[in-house]
Structure formats: C-alpha cells, structure tokens
Design an enzyme around this catalytic site. Structure first.
Site, PDB file in Angstrom:
ATOM      1  N   ILE A 137      14.610 -56.583  77.331  1.00 14.15           N
ATOM      2  CA  ILE A 137      14.315 -55.306  78.002  1.00 14.15           C
ATOM      3  C   ILE A 137      14.967 -54.133  77.275  1.00 14.15           C
ATOM      4  CG2 ILE A 137      16.206 -55.257  79.705  1.00 14.15           C
ATOM      5  CD1 ILE A 137      12.482 -54.366  80.258  1.00 14.15           C
ATOM      6  N   SER A 187      26.448 -56.313  71.683  1.00 13.82           N
ATOM      7  CA  SER A 187      25.643 -57.516  71.855  1.00 13.82           C
ATOM      8  C   SER A 187      26.209 -58.555  70.901  1.00 13.82           C
ATOM      9  CB  SER A 187      24.180 -57.212  71.510  1.00 13.82           C
ATOM     10  OG  SER A 187      23.300 -58.076  72.175  1.00 13.82           O
ATOM     11  N   ARG A 188      26.148 -59.826  71.315  1.00 11.23           N
ATOM     12  CA  ARG A 188      26.705 -60.856  70.442  1.00 11.23           C
ATOM     13  C   ARG A 188      25.773 -61.154  69.275  1.00 11.23           C
ATOM     14  NH1 ARG A 188      27.339 -64.730  75.420  1.00 11.23           N
ATOM     15  NH2 ARG A 188      25.194 -64.013  75.422  1.00 11.23           N
ATOM     16  N   LYS A 190      18.048 -53.886  86.858  1.00 13.37           N
ATOM     17  CA  LYS A 190      17.779 -54.566  88.130  1.00 13.37           C
ATOM     18  C   LYS A 190      17.695 -56.076  87.897  1.00 13.37           C
ATOM     19  CE  LYS A 190      14.051 -56.350  87.083  1.00 13.37           C
ATOM     20  NZ  LYS A 190      13.392 -57.586  87.276  1.00 13.37           N
ATOM     21  N   ASP A 204      13.394 -62.432  90.400  1.00 14.60           N
ATOM     22  CA  ASP A 204      13.705 -61.471  89.334  1.00 14.60           C
ATOM     23  C   ASP A 204      12.554 -60.465  89.228  1.00 14.60           C
ATOM     24  OD1 ASP A 204      15.389 -60.881  86.643  1.00 14.60           O
ATOM     25  OD2 ASP A 204      13.245 -60.717  86.299  1.00 14.60           O
TER      26      ASP A 204
HETATM   27  P1  NAP Z   1      17.706 -61.352  77.904  1.00 15.70           P
HETATM   28  O1  NAP Z   1      16.888 -60.853  76.748  1.00 15.70           O
HETATM   29  O2  NAP Z   1      17.784 -62.822  78.145  1.00 15.70           O
HETATM   30  O3  NAP Z   1      19.204 -60.843  77.879  1.00 15.70           O
HETATM   31  C1  NAP Z   1      19.614 -59.580  77.443  1.00 15.70           C
HETATM   32  C2  NAP Z   1      20.865 -59.717  76.588  1.00 15.70           C
HETATM   33  O4  NAP Z   1      22.000 -59.979  77.404  1.00 15.70           O
HETATM   34  C3  NAP Z   1      20.803 -60.874  75.624  1.00 15.70           C
HETATM   35  O5  NAP Z   1      20.115 -60.505  74.472  1.00 15.70           O
HETATM   36  C4  NAP Z   1      22.250 -61.227  75.394  1.00 15.70           C
HETATM   37  O6  NAP Z   1      22.699 -60.527  74.262  1.00 15.70           O
HETATM   38  C5  NAP Z   1      22.966 -60.698  76.629  1.00 15.70           C
HETATM   39  N1  NAP Z   1      23.441 -61.819  77.434  1.00 15.70           N
HETATM   40  C6  NAP Z   1      22.731 -62.833  77.963  1.00 15.70           C
HETATM   41  N2  NAP Z   1      23.525 -63.678  78.640  1.00 15.70           N
HETATM   42  C7  NAP Z   1      24.762 -63.181  78.526  1.00 15.70           C
HETATM   43  C8  NAP Z   1      26.027 -63.588  78.999  1.00 15.70           C
HETATM   44  N3  NAP Z   1      26.165 -64.690  79.743  1.00 15.70           N
HETATM   45  N4  NAP Z   1      27.109 -62.834  78.704  1.00 15.70           N
HETATM   46  C9  NAP Z   1      26.972 -61.722  77.984  1.00 15.70           C
HETATM   47  N5  NAP Z   1      25.794 -61.277  77.481  1.00 15.70           N
HETATM   48  C10 NAP Z   1      24.719 -62.005  77.767  1.00 15.70           C
HETATM   49  O7  NAP Z   1      17.210 -60.680  79.262  1.00 15.70           O
HETATM   50  P2  NAP Z   1      16.212 -59.450  79.520  1.00 15.70           P
HETATM   51  O8  NAP Z   1      14.833 -59.956  79.718  1.00 15.70           O
HETATM   52  O9  NAP Z   1      16.444 -58.360  78.561  1.00 15.70           O
HETATM   53  O10 NAP Z   1      16.734 -59.071  80.974  1.00 15.70           O
HETATM   54  C11 NAP Z   1      17.965 -58.411  81.183  1.00 15.70           C
HETATM   55  C12 NAP Z   1      17.897 -57.707  82.530  1.00 15.70           C
HETATM   56  O11 NAP Z   1      16.790 -56.805  82.506  1.00 15.70           O
HETATM   57  C13 NAP Z   1      17.664 -58.672  83.711  1.00 15.70           C
HETATM   58  O12 NAP Z   1      18.406 -58.283  84.825  1.00 15.70           O
HETATM   59  C14 NAP Z   1      16.165 -58.519  83.983  1.00 15.70           C
HETATM   60  O13 NAP Z   1      15.855 -58.741  85.345  1.00 15.70           O
HETATM   61  C15 NAP Z   1      15.931 -57.062  83.607  1.00 15.70           C
HETATM   62  N6  NAP Z   1      14.533 -56.795  83.239  1.00 15.70           N
HETATM   63  C16 NAP Z   1      13.868 -57.639  82.386  1.00 15.70           C
HETATM   64  C17 NAP Z   1      12.512 -57.416  82.120  1.00 15.70           C
HETATM   65  C18 NAP Z   1      11.707 -58.322  81.219  1.00 15.70           C
HETATM   66  O14 NAP Z   1      10.475 -58.148  81.150  1.00 15.70           O
HETATM   67  N7  NAP Z   1      12.285 -59.294  80.523  1.00 15.70           N
HETATM   68  C19 NAP Z   1      11.871 -56.315  82.703  1.00 15.70           C
HETATM   69  C20 NAP Z   1      12.601 -55.440  83.501  1.00 15.70           C
HETATM   70  C21 NAP Z   1      13.940 -55.690  83.772  1.00 15.70           C
HETATM   71  P3  NAP Z   1      23.690 -61.206  73.204  1.00 15.70           P
HETATM   72  O15 NAP Z   1      23.503 -62.714  73.266  1.00 15.70           O
HETATM   73  O16 NAP Z   1      23.293 -60.629  71.893  1.00 15.70           O
HETATM   74  O17 NAP Z   1      25.052 -60.792  73.633  1.00 15.70           O
END
Ligand code: NAP
Length: 303
Positions: free
Chosen positions: A13, A35-36, A89, A167
């Site tokens: 996101i 970010s890691r 969110k 979610d």
């Molecule tokens: P994601 O790509 O799986 O995670 C985002 C980043 O968070 C990862 O690249 C990772 O970065 C870091 N991360 C993950 N687990 C972690 C941990 N345990 N500790 C520390 N850092 C961690 O998820 P996303 O889809 O972007 O979603 C993130 C948020 O945005 C969620 O709450 C989701 O509901 C919301 N969202 C998502 C979407 C969608 O379409 N995917 C849409 C709207 C809102 P590093 O590993 O590089 O640190």
C-alpha cells in the site's frame, strides 16, 4: 510550505498509494523511509525506526503503513518522540491499543489520525448528505474480493490480529458507519475460518434495522464492493468501493476520486488545527462479529 514526512513499512500500500499521494501533494515532502527491505528511489532509507527517530529530528510526522499487529509499538515510539502519527486502516490489532495511542497523543499534544481511506471515496460524502434526512428501512453490504490479488503472499492477514476478510471488510464498515444517519448494531454473524488459518476468509453479518452484509475473500473475476441503503424516499447504492453513487438507479456526479490524496490533505489540516481524528466505529463492528460470530470451518487456504 512542505512538511517532511517519514513513511514506515514500504510494502504494497505504501508503493501503490502513499508514495504517489505524498509526491503529488503541495503539503508534504517524503523525507525518509523505514523498512527492512523496501526503499523509495531518491529518498533516504532507514531499516530501523529508532535510528530514524534519533537521526532525523527534523521530521515531525510519520505515516505507518505496516500491518496492524506491529503498528502499535511504532506509533507509541513516534508519539513519545513528539511526532504526529498517521495510521493505515485498521488502526490497530485491538480497540484498546488504539485508545491507548489516542490518550498518549492527547497527553503529548500531537496529532493522531486513524485513517479510513474508503471514507474518502468520492461517493461517500454525497451519500452521507443524501441519507442525512432519510428514514432507513434496510440495506446490504456485498464485499467480495480475491485475497490473492490484493494481499499476495501476505500471511499476516490470516495470523491472529490480521483480521482476515475484515481487513477489506473494514473498508465497507468505515463507509457504513460514516453514511448512516443513525447507528446500527450487530445482532448475529457467521464466520468461515479456513481449517489451517486463524482469521475468517468469509463472513455473513446481520445488524439491527434490517441491515445485512456478505464478505468473502475468495472471489475471482470481477470484484464486488457494493453497499445498498433502502429508505422510504428511495434506494441509494454505492459501487466500486464508494467511487460510484446511484440513487434509484441514476448515476450521480460525485466529483474527482482522490482517496489517499484526501487523507494527506486531512492530516495537514489536523496538524494545523491541533486536532486528532480517531474513530473506532468500523473496528467495533469487527470486534462484535468476532464476539457474536458462529464459527464454521472451511477448506484450508494457501496463497
Ligand atoms: P504488506 O505489503 O504486507 O506490509 C507493508 C510493510 O510492512 C512490509 O513491506 C514490511 O516492510 C512491513 N512489515 C510487515 N510485517 C512487519 C512486522 N511484523 N514488523 C515490522 N514491519 C513489518 O502490507 P500492505 O498490503 O501494504 O498493508 C499494510 C496496511 O495497509 C494494512 O493495515 C492493510 O490493511 C492496509 N491496506 C492495504 C491495502 C492493499 O491493497 N494491500 C489497501 C489499503 C490498505 P519491511 O519487511 O521492508 O520492513
């Protein structure tokens, strides 16, 4: 004038929405990332949050794009460092932890913004305005999408605190709680848990006021993000996650679509006015569904 902001959690996101919204805004400059593994071209990158806080006292705002479970610790550290904080969110893994963050932000005199991006979808404000003086007789949420498309390989959505189908479902609930002139409350739920997972992949919900919801994360092909509200004066429907508004089947002109840019506009405004915006109403319905829900075990799920 631009305000430096740090984006934390460079994943799906952040790349899809936050970076373009910040770059297009006259209010913000993306001054650092944490970010890691992820980075953004041309932006100073940290792989450790505390090192960023220590090194970049010039950055007064962080936007946390992490999954909900790790987010609390990051938000608490940012608030303790005197930073304004934006939360993706759903704003946390539990209601109580978000209340704690809100209290911490108030005590520290900083802004906390628990964002609900779907509330910024262009049909939502006109839907709310149209419904404001109507008598609601019922409604339905139909929120069905393909988890493999929107959360590819993201096992955290099926881990405790990941919320499963809620979610994306919390997007629908954020719209429902925004547009309804009077609140409804949950009276029953059926939750379908894959046999190898800890969160539901589908759910059927019933509320007071003849309101129902059908949430499913297994929908391939066309995706469904629809809300119908029936009133004594006609039927309102929102489609495409709130981007399209129809009243009695007639398409309404709802203006430009700018969900994430509008979130960043709002954050700038909240900081300017010294306010916070932390509405837990959508998450309360998720918690109530988990409390009241009858659990059914369904086929195992693998990405
Ligand atoms: P994601 O790509 O799986 O995670 C985002 C980043 O968070 C990862 O690249 C990772 O970065 C870091 N991360 C993950 N687990 C972690 C941990 N345990 N500790 C520390 N850092 C961690 O998820 P996303 O889809 O972007 O979603 C993130 C948020 O945005 C969620 O709450 C989701 O509901 C919301 N969202 C998502 C979407 C969608 O379409 N995917 C849409 C709207 C809102 P590093 O590993 O590089 O640190």
């Amino acid at each position: 004038m631009t305000t430096p902001i740090c984006l934390v959690g460079i994943g799906k996101i952040a790349v899809d929405q936050h970076v373009p919204a910040i770059n297009a805004s006259p209010d913000w400059i993306l001054a650092a990332t944490v970010s890691r593994s992820g980075t953004v071209d041309g932006v100073p990158a940290f792989d450790d949050f505390e090192r960023m806080l220590a090194a970049r006292a010039d950055i007064p705002v962080v936007s946390l794009c992490l999954p909900p479970v790790p987010r609390f610790d990051y938000a608490a550290k940012a608030i303790a460092a005197g930073q304004h904080v934006m939360l993706e969110k759903p704003p946390g893994a539990t209601l109580a932890e978000v209340q704690t963050l809100h209290a911490m932000a108030q005590a520290a005199g900083v802004t906390l913004f628990a964002t609900w991006h779907s509330r910024m979808a262009k049909g939502v404000a006109p839907a709310k305005a149209w419904l404001a003086d109507k008598t609601i007789t019922g409604g339905h949420i139909n929120w069905k999408e393909d988890v493999r498309r929107w959360h590819p390989g993201q096992d955290w959505v099926f881990a405790p605190g990941g919320m499963g189908v809620f979610d994306p479902g919390s997007n629908a609930l954020s719209i429902m709680t925004e547009i309804m002139p009077l609140p409804v409350h949950l009276t029953g739920a059926t939750l379908q848990f894959p046999s190898n997972r800890d969160t539901p992949i589908a759910a059927q919900l019933q509320w007071t006021g003849n309101f129902t919801g059908d949430f499913d994360w297994r929908q391939e092909g066309p995706q469904s993000w629809d809300i119908r509200v029936e009133t004594t004066a006609g039927t309102l429907t929102l489609h495409d996650g709130g981007a399209r508004l129809l009243i009695d089947g007639v398409e309404q002109d709802a203006g430009p679509d700018r969900e994430y840019p509008a979130l960043y506009d709002r954050m700038a405004e909240l900081i300017k006015t010294g306010a916070s915006d932390v509405d837990l109403a959508p998450m309360i319905h998720v918690a109530d569904a988990m409390t009241l829900g009858k659990r059914i075990t369904v086929d195992p799920f693998e990405f």
